[in-house]
Each structure stands twice: as C-alpha cells, then as structure tokens.
Design an enzyme around this catalytic site. Structure first.
Site, PDB file in Angstrom:
ATOM      1  N   GLU A 171     -11.251  -1.466  -2.681  1.00 25.00           N
ATOM      2  CA  GLU A 171     -10.907  -2.238  -1.482  1.00 25.00           C
ATOM      3  C   GLU A 171     -11.105  -3.725  -1.770  1.00 25.00           C
ATOM      4  O   GLU A 171     -12.071  -4.110  -2.436  1.00 25.00           O
ATOM      5  CB  GLU A 171     -11.807  -1.834  -0.309  1.00 25.00           C
ATOM      6  CG  GLU A 171     -11.693  -0.381   0.104  1.00 25.00           C
ATOM      7  CD  GLU A 171     -10.560  -0.127   1.082  1.00 25.00           C
ATOM      8  OE1 GLU A 171      -9.834  -1.104   1.416  1.00 25.00           O
ATOM      9  OE2 GLU A 171     -10.399   1.021   1.524  1.00 25.00           O
ATOM     10  N   HIS A 187      -6.498  -0.796  -2.195  1.00 23.88           N
ATOM     11  CA  HIS A 187      -6.187  -1.118  -0.796  1.00 23.88           C
ATOM     12  C   HIS A 187      -6.727  -2.489  -0.414  1.00 23.88           C
ATOM     13  O   HIS A 187      -7.637  -2.998  -1.063  1.00 23.88           O
ATOM     14  CB  HIS A 187      -6.824  -0.091   0.149  1.00 23.88           C
ATOM     15  CG  HIS A 187      -6.204   1.257   0.109  1.00 23.88           C
ATOM     16  ND1 HIS A 187      -5.210   1.652   0.971  1.00 23.88           N
ATOM     17  CD2 HIS A 187      -6.437   2.312  -0.709  1.00 23.88           C
ATOM     18  CE1 HIS A 187      -4.865   2.901   0.694  1.00 23.88           C
ATOM     19  NE2 HIS A 187      -5.590   3.318  -0.332  1.00 23.88           N
TER      20      HIS A 187
END
Length: 248
Positions: free
Chosen positions: A159, A86
């Site tokens: 992330e 992400h």
C-alpha cells in the site's frame, strides 16, 4: 518498478539475469477510464473476488489467477512472490499487509522482505506494516494465494499513500510526487537484490557511485542483507527461476 527493471542500471541487469518478473500493470483499466480507482466498469472491487473470479464479470482477475495457478504447477519453476500494489486513501507512507500462519518459522520469514524494504526506502513504514487474517480480507489476492501457494511463498499487499509520507527527521508530512512514487518503485525492485543475496554480483564502485549521484532516485543507504530467506543459493536447482508477480 517496470521502468527500473527494464533499465540498464547494474542492479536491474543482475535482477533480470536471476529473477523472472511477471507484471500485470492494472486489473481495472475499464473502471479507471471512468474515474474509479478501486472498482471495475461493472462496479466490482476486484481485490475481493480472488476465491471465485468469474470469467464474465471479472475477466482480468480470472486470467491472472489462471496464470498464477499454471505457474505454480510448473515443476521446474517456483512462484515465490506475489505483490499486489494499491494506493491507500487514509494512511501515510508505503507499508505492507501480509499473512499470518501457525508455523512460527514461516511467520518470521514473511517479515524479511518488509524489513529489507524499510532499510532501502525512507518512506516505507515498518510500524504500519501488519500481518493479519481478517475475515473481510479473505477475498484478497494475498490472502487467497497465501493459502494456495506452498509454505516457501511470500504474498503481500503493498500500500502507498495517496498524499504524503513521514520520513525520519522531517518536520511534517511530505507530499508524494511522481518522482517520489518512482523512487519507491525502484527501491522495491532493488530490495529483491538484497533478499536473494545477489549484492556480490554488482560492481560495487560503479553501482554505488551511480546510486549516490541521485540520477536514479535510489535513496537510502545500503545496509547489506542481514536476513535469510530460508534457502541457501546452493539449495536452488540450477535451472530454477523465481517469479515475482505484481498487479494493481
């Protein structure tokens, strides 16, 4: 990650010989087409519906979950890694979220891959990496699969900042570019070589020389593999391949 794994780099060739990667490039292309970066066309945050995905409302998520369940049930194939990739809109650097468990030995093993990645990628932050079981994250892929897969599996969310990173020695935040995002992807792939202790299969002179040239973007010095993954290679079944699943 994909471009590196299909390249002719010596590390990529060794990884393809020893690890099976199942890659899902994107779960919400319909939403991205409309400018969303998190939600699908119907407005669903797909990384909150892993527990009960609907084949009608979340078709891509439902299909990926079924694929993972089938792979996990194959007796000769172990699904060891799940990495959900992400972008992060507020924090800097690359970092990971992982799960916590009652078994302390399992907790320690979960920290191995992020530590190795930190050695390979100067823009990856170990201090920002956290392991949690927050209720609000119960529907995420790494939380759900952390409970579904066996205790030798590793489930993470990777992330990466939308905008910048802080590297050692830098005077301030360094903006991410397409090239630096690509470097992090290559370093993620390269970390599997360390994790599975496959470094001895690389022709050291040729591989290191190619890496240090900068042409492949593999930044950071090689530290070797000072961490165990809980299994020796002798314990592996000869016909066993390892799956690593990535999706966004």
């Amino acid at each position: 990650v994909v471009d590196f794994l299909v390249s002719q780099h010596p590390v990529a060739r060794v990884l393809r010989d020893h690890v099976v990667f199942k890659i899902v490039p994107m779960l919400n292309p319909d939403g991205v087409y409309l400018g969303n970066y998190r939600c699908s066309l119907m407005g669903f945050d797909l990384n909150r519906h892993w527990q009960e995905p609907s084949p009608w409302a979340h078709p891509t998520l439902h299909a990926v979950k079924q694929l993972i369940v089938r792979m996990n049930q194959e007796p000769k194939v172990g699904l060891e890694f799940y990495i959900d990739v992400h972008a992060h809109s507020t924090m800097m650097n690359g970092f990971m979220y992982g799960n916590v468990f009652e078994d302390e030995e399992r907790v320690q093993r979960q920290a191995v891959f992020p530590r190795l990645l930190c050695q390979n990628a100067p823009d990856f932050s170990l201090s920002s990496t956290s392991f949690n079981r927050d209720v609000v994250k119960a529907g995420t892929g790494r939380r759900f699969l952390g409970g579904l897969l066996d205790d030798m599996s590793y489930c993470y969310t990777l992330e990466v900042s939308f905008y910048s990173y802080l590297a050692a020695g830098s005077a301030g935040p360094v903006p991410y570019t397409e090239d630096s995002y690509m470097k992090l992807g290559r370093n993620v792939a390269r970390t599997f070589l360390d994790f599975y202790k496959l470094n001895h299969l690389i022709d050291g002179t040729k591989a290191v020389g190619h890496m240090s040239s900068g042409s492949d973007g593999l930044s950071g010095s090689r530290q070797g593999n000072g961490y165990g993954n809980g299994r020796s290679q002798e314990e592996e079944k000869p016909d066993r391949k390892v799956h690593s699943v990535r999706d966004t």
